[in-house]
Design a protein around this motif. Sequence first.
Motif, PDB file in Angstrom:
ATOM      1  N   SER A  37     -14.132   9.362  -2.286  1.00 54.34           N
ATOM      2  CA  SER A  37     -13.385   7.625  -1.110  1.00 54.34           C
ATOM      3  C   SER A  37     -11.718   8.407  -0.892  1.00 54.34           C
ATOM      4  O   SER A  37     -10.919   8.160  -0.485  1.00 54.34           O
ATOM      5  CB  SER A  37     -13.242   6.670  -1.362  1.00 54.34           C
ATOM      6  OG  SER A  37     -13.416   6.494  -2.981  1.00 54.34           O
ATOM      7  N   ASN A  38     -11.875   9.265  -2.319  1.00 53.76           N
ATOM      8  CA  ASN A  38     -10.088   9.605  -3.001  1.00 53.76           C
ATOM      9  C   ASN A  38     -10.855  11.829  -3.027  1.00 53.76           C
ATOM     10  O   ASN A  38     -11.760  11.470  -3.290  1.00 53.76           O
ATOM     11  CB  ASN A  38      -9.718  10.031  -4.092  1.00 53.76           C
ATOM     12  CG  ASN A  38      -9.669   7.486  -4.097  1.00 53.76           C
ATOM     13  OD1 ASN A  38      -8.675   7.934  -2.978  1.00 53.76           O
ATOM     14  ND2 ASN A  38     -10.277   7.211  -5.038  1.00 53.76           N
ATOM     15  N   ALA A  39      -9.503  12.009  -3.070  1.00 58.80           N
ATOM     16  CA  ALA A  39     -10.024  13.710  -2.779  1.00 58.80           C
ATOM     17  C   ALA A  39      -9.865  13.902  -4.736  1.00 58.80           C
ATOM     18  O   ALA A  39     -10.084  13.593  -5.638  1.00 58.80           O
ATOM     19  CB  ALA A  39      -7.910  14.248  -2.712  1.00 58.80           C
ATOM     20  N   LYS A  57      -9.887  15.848  -9.701  1.00 57.50           N
ATOM     21  CA  LYS A  57      -9.234  14.501  -8.871  1.00 57.50           C
ATOM     22  C   LYS A  57      -7.894  14.549  -9.040  1.00 57.50           C
ATOM     23  O   LYS A  57      -7.242  13.652  -9.672  1.00 57.50           O
ATOM     24  CB  LYS A  57     -10.020  12.817  -8.839  1.00 57.50           C
ATOM     25  CG  LYS A  57     -11.671  13.019  -8.880  1.00 57.50           C
ATOM     26  CD  LYS A  57     -12.118  11.873  -8.378  1.00 57.50           C
ATOM     27  CE  LYS A  57     -13.239  11.863  -8.856  1.00 57.50           C
ATOM     28  NZ  LYS A  57     -14.035  10.535  -8.582  1.00 57.50           N
ATOM     29  N   GLY A  61      -3.914  12.701  -4.805  1.00 56.40           N
ATOM     30  CA  GLY A  61      -5.044  12.235  -3.242  1.00 56.40           C
ATOM     31  C   GLY A  61      -6.286  11.246  -3.468  1.00 56.40           C
ATOM     32  O   GLY A  61      -6.553  10.792  -2.794  1.00 56.40           O
ATOM     33  N   GLU A  62      -5.396  10.019  -4.189  1.00 52.30           N
ATOM     34  CA  GLU A  62      -5.638   8.826  -4.690  1.00 52.30           C
ATOM     35  C   GLU A  62      -5.437   7.729  -2.753  1.00 52.30           C
ATOM     36  O   GLU A  62      -3.916   7.832  -2.782  1.00 52.30           O
ATOM     37  CB  GLU A  62      -5.232   8.133  -5.625  1.00 52.30           C
ATOM     38  CG  GLU A  62      -5.987   8.671  -6.528  1.00 52.30           C
ATOM     39  CD  GLU A  62      -4.801   8.358  -8.398  1.00 52.30           C
ATOM     40  OE1 GLU A  62      -5.805   8.590  -9.510  1.00 52.30           O
ATOM     41  OE2 GLU A  62      -4.240   7.318  -8.526  1.00 52.30           O
ATOM     42  N   ARG A  63      -6.112   6.671  -2.582  1.00 56.15           N
ATOM     43  CA  ARG A  63      -6.010   6.289  -1.199  1.00 56.15           C
ATOM     44  C   ARG A  63      -4.994   4.813  -2.354  1.00 56.15           C
ATOM     45  O   ARG A  63      -5.954   4.498  -3.448  1.00 56.15           O
ATOM     46  CB  ARG A  63      -6.663   5.667  -0.696  1.00 56.15           C
ATOM     47  CG  ARG A  63      -7.680   7.082  -0.048  1.00 56.15           C
ATOM     48  CD  ARG A  63      -8.576   6.553   0.634  1.00 56.15           C
ATOM     49  NE  ARG A  63      -8.895   5.912   0.543  1.00 56.15           N
ATOM     50  CZ  ARG A  63     -10.356   4.866   1.162  1.00 56.15           C
ATOM     51  NH1 ARG A  63     -10.273   5.170   2.397  1.00 56.15           N
ATOM     52  NH2 ARG A  63     -11.334   4.461   0.798  1.00 56.15           N
ATOM     53  N   ASP A  70      -0.581   1.844  -7.432  1.00 56.71           N
ATOM     54  CA  ASP A  70      -0.792   3.361  -7.456  1.00 56.71           C
ATOM     55  C   ASP A  70      -1.131   4.002  -8.059  1.00 56.71           C
ATOM     56  O   ASP A  70       0.294   4.020  -8.679  1.00 56.71           O
ATOM     57  CB  ASP A  70       0.297   3.652  -5.838  1.00 56.71           C
ATOM     58  CG  ASP A  70       0.174   2.855  -4.968  1.00 56.71           C
ATOM     59  OD1 ASP A  70      -0.818   1.643  -4.735  1.00 56.71           O
ATOM     60  OD2 ASP A  70       1.341   2.789  -4.411  1.00 56.71           O
ATOM     61  N   LEU A  73      -5.245   5.844 -10.829  1.00 57.92           N
ATOM     62  CA  LEU A  73      -7.175   5.723 -10.568  1.00 57.92           C
ATOM     63  C   LEU A  73      -7.012   7.063 -11.736  1.00 57.92           C
ATOM     64  O   LEU A  73      -8.489   7.217 -12.292  1.00 57.92           O
ATOM     65  CB  LEU A  73      -7.427   6.069  -8.999  1.00 57.92           C
ATOM     66  CG  LEU A  73      -7.315   5.327  -8.397  1.00 57.92           C
ATOM     67  CD1 LEU A  73      -8.095   5.114  -6.676  1.00 57.92           C
ATOM     68  CD2 LEU A  73      -7.132   4.013  -8.835  1.00 57.92           C
ATOM     69  N   ASP A 188     -17.215   7.901 -12.027  1.00 60.90           N
ATOM     70  CA  ASP A 188     -16.726   7.467 -10.168  1.00 60.90           C
ATOM     71  C   ASP A 188     -15.934   6.147 -11.628  1.00 60.90           C
ATOM     72  O   ASP A 188     -16.409   5.173 -10.970  1.00 60.90           O
ATOM     73  CB  ASP A 188     -17.163   7.215  -9.460  1.00 60.90           C
ATOM     74  CG  ASP A 188     -16.690   8.594  -8.591  1.00 60.90           C
ATOM     75  OD1 ASP A 188     -16.587   9.542  -9.407  1.00 60.90           O
ATOM     76  OD2 ASP A 188     -17.803   8.186  -7.951  1.00 60.90           O
TER      77      ASP A 188
END
Length: 276
Positions: A37-39, A57, A61-63, A70, A73, A188
């Motif tokens: 779902s994220n890069a 990661k 690239g985090e949504r 924000d 992650l 994850d």
Amino acid sequence: MSAPERIPTRRVTTGAMSAELLAEGELTVRGRIREASNAALHCTVSHQGREADCIYKPVAGERPLWDFPDGTLAQREVAAYAVSEATGWGLVPPTVLRDGPYGEGMCQLWIEVTSESELLALVDAEEPEPGWKAIGFAEVGEGRTALLVHADDERLRRLAVLDAVINNADRKGGHLLPTAEGRLYGIDHGVTFNAENKLRTLLWGWAGEPLTGEAVDVLKGLKESLGESGALTGRLTALITAAEIDAVRARVDALLTSGKHPEPSGEWPAIPWPPV
């Protein structure tokens, strides 16, 4: 002048892996994992004759998520590894925060999985067979339902305790990585450590059951390490907020007080979607 001596490259497995390789090695991007779902980039990391596959990661690239700040992650993934290491169970692959080709991000050892270990199943029954734990009923099409079960496996049970401590909001079946050596890893962990209760998992089979003696001892060790000057507190301080660390302490205390695996709160969807 003689040619420099060539250092042979040695592929690194989990047993020989060190955070030094992930943190200091040269990252080479091999491809992108499109299902993520994220890069998430599949890379190799090389350092002083050692080499390993890894996942990188980048924070860039985090949504954005409505319930997590924000750009946090990657830090949460590293924090989950820190707690896993503090338990002594080694349930999360080696994970570091580092700079990379696309900026700062999480870098985690790639785990080769085996397809021989069956951890989840759908069964046409009302109750699970011995060796299995019920999760709940799932629609399988044409108006039919089947019982979703997970293995009554001590490795999964340890992971269920870890998830309760880190408040994992997304423990799906695809995040369970069994290896040919008999190890089990969870991956994850970007949506963890929220100060509010968001536990969402497939591992509800032990809900309300007494914790094992081993788990109680591990939780006592975590409680000590989460003291104001504790080693785990020191590691987490650089990764999550003070309020989130306090929430970890509160969850450990609650588990020790109840002596039981947590049950769904009813205030948050208990099972992630899609479950696998």
